[in-house]
Design a protein around this motif. Structure first.
Motif: not given
Length: 392
Positions: A353-361
């Motif tokens: 979840t954290e990494l997907v949010q990071q890559l989405r900005g």
């Protein structure tokens, strides 16, 4: 042919201390609904589900999903120690990549109790018995089981490379600074390196209490789908899985005499190398990392297992600030297990979840500027290591 797998939706709930959370069916269902809403798909579109937890009776995953929908789909419960969440993600990814299904759900939850972890069943051999035998001669009897394994691994690193105890304290302090910006973290108070060094000693010269993650309750989930399905239905297809590997212990764990392998160093390194080969991308191109810092000691070991720095170079890596904002990588922007918490079955999905949010900005105050390539590392002793690379 392998289908391209997209992470269409993610969701998690704020983590809490034992005794302060809802029950596991409530937590799990909340996280699943959040992931489905984020993906903009209904539960009826999910064709397979993989549930992750380790503290609970069989078919806990079904119990969670019965509060979301009852569509008769296969539900598989995954129990792989602390790597359970990423193991569920691995299975969902495989199902889609192989073309078996178009949409799969991976979710994890844990309703934990206070205190150090131990065996649930004492009338039979422990799965970790071989590991404990390896370190029994050098570990004080009063040290809890999990701390023993990661402590002897840390001792090995300290002896080989002269790593000071302060390096682990700096990792814990960094985790607290990152978690201060994470509304989902169980601990958001900032601690200093000195605070960590001066905390209660758990093992003289090896570990203080703040260097260990807390037992935590929580849940997280991810909806995966094929790229073709995402495009057909207008779903968010920006983040996709560029490589993933699940490994178990090799013979070096018990035969090499290198105690780092008892904490999963070898299988983590093997999984990372497989992922870099799959993706055609090396560690030097990664922007952001969520790794398994159940102890500050394991975060340091994992820097080297993932190739973020040379073997023996972790102390310098930390001192140079290359594990935080402004350095080569941002490691555990969420605060990691040390500050965000470690509800075991949910941990791998929370990292996702954290990494997907990071890559989405979408990571708000935690955002890593220009994040385009992310690596996730989740390890369970006994053993399983899962490394996943995400790209936009």
């Amino acid at each position: 042919m392998s289908q391209k797998v997209v992470v269409a939706g993610v969701g998690m709930i704020p983590f809490k201390k034992p005794g302060q959370s809802e029950t596991y069916p409530v937590m799990g269902a909340q996280a699943v609904r959040l992931a489905l809403a984020d993906a903009k798909v209904g539960y009826e579109s999910v064709q397979q589900a993989y549930a992750s937890y380790i503290f609970g009776d069989s078919t806990g995953g079904q119990r969670v999903l019965y509060d979301v929908g009852m569509t008769g789909i296969p539900v598989i419960n995954v129990h792989n120690n602390c790597a359970s969440g990423s193991s569920a993600l691995f299975l969902a990814n495989q199902a889609i990549a192989s073309g078996m299904v178009d949409v799969a759900l991976a979710f994890g939850f844990e309703q934990m109790t206070p205190g150090a972890l131990g065996d649930m069943y004492t009338d039979r051999p422990s799965p970790l018995g071989l590991f404990q035998e390896q370190c029994a001669s050098v570990v004080p009897a009063e040290v809890p089981p999990a701390l023993r394994l990661f402590g002897v691994a840390a001792q090995e690193h300290m002896k080989r490379f002269g790593t000071p105890l302060e390096s682990f304290a700096k990792i814990r302090a960094k985790a607290s600074r990152h978690a201060a910006n994470n509304p989902y973290a169980v601990f958001r108070n900032i601690v200093t390196t000195e605070d960590v060094m001066n905390d209660k000693v758990m093992w003289p010269g090896v570990m203080t209490r703040l260097m260990a993650c807390p037992p935590t309750c929580g849940a997280a989930a991810a909806v995966l789908c094929s790229e073709a399905y995402a495009k057909k239905h207008g779903l968010d297809s920006r983040v996709w899985i560029a490589g993933q590997a699940l490994t178990t212990d090799g013979p070096e764990t018990f035969n090499s005499g290198d105690m780092r392998h008892l904490a999963g160093f070898g299988m983590s390194r093997a999984a990372a190398n497989k992922v870099y080969e799959q993706a055609g991308i090396g560690a030097e191109d990664v922007n952001v990392v969520e790794l398994h810092d159940c102890f500050a000691q394991n975060e340091l070991l994992t820097y080297e297992a993932l190739g973020l720095c040379p073997e023996g170079g972790a102390a310098k890596f930390i001192d140079d600030g290359d594990n935080t904002y402004g350095g080569k990588y941002v490691v555990n922007p969420s605060g990691g297990l040390l500050s965000k918490g470690h509800p075991i079955g949910a941990t791998g999905l929370a990292q996702c979840t954290e990494l997907v949010q990071q890559l989405r900005g979408q990571a708000e105050k935690r955002q890593v500027e220009g994040a385009r390539i992310a690596v996730q590392h989740n390890v369970g002793i006994g053993g399983a290591a899962v490394v996943t690379m995400y790209r936009t």
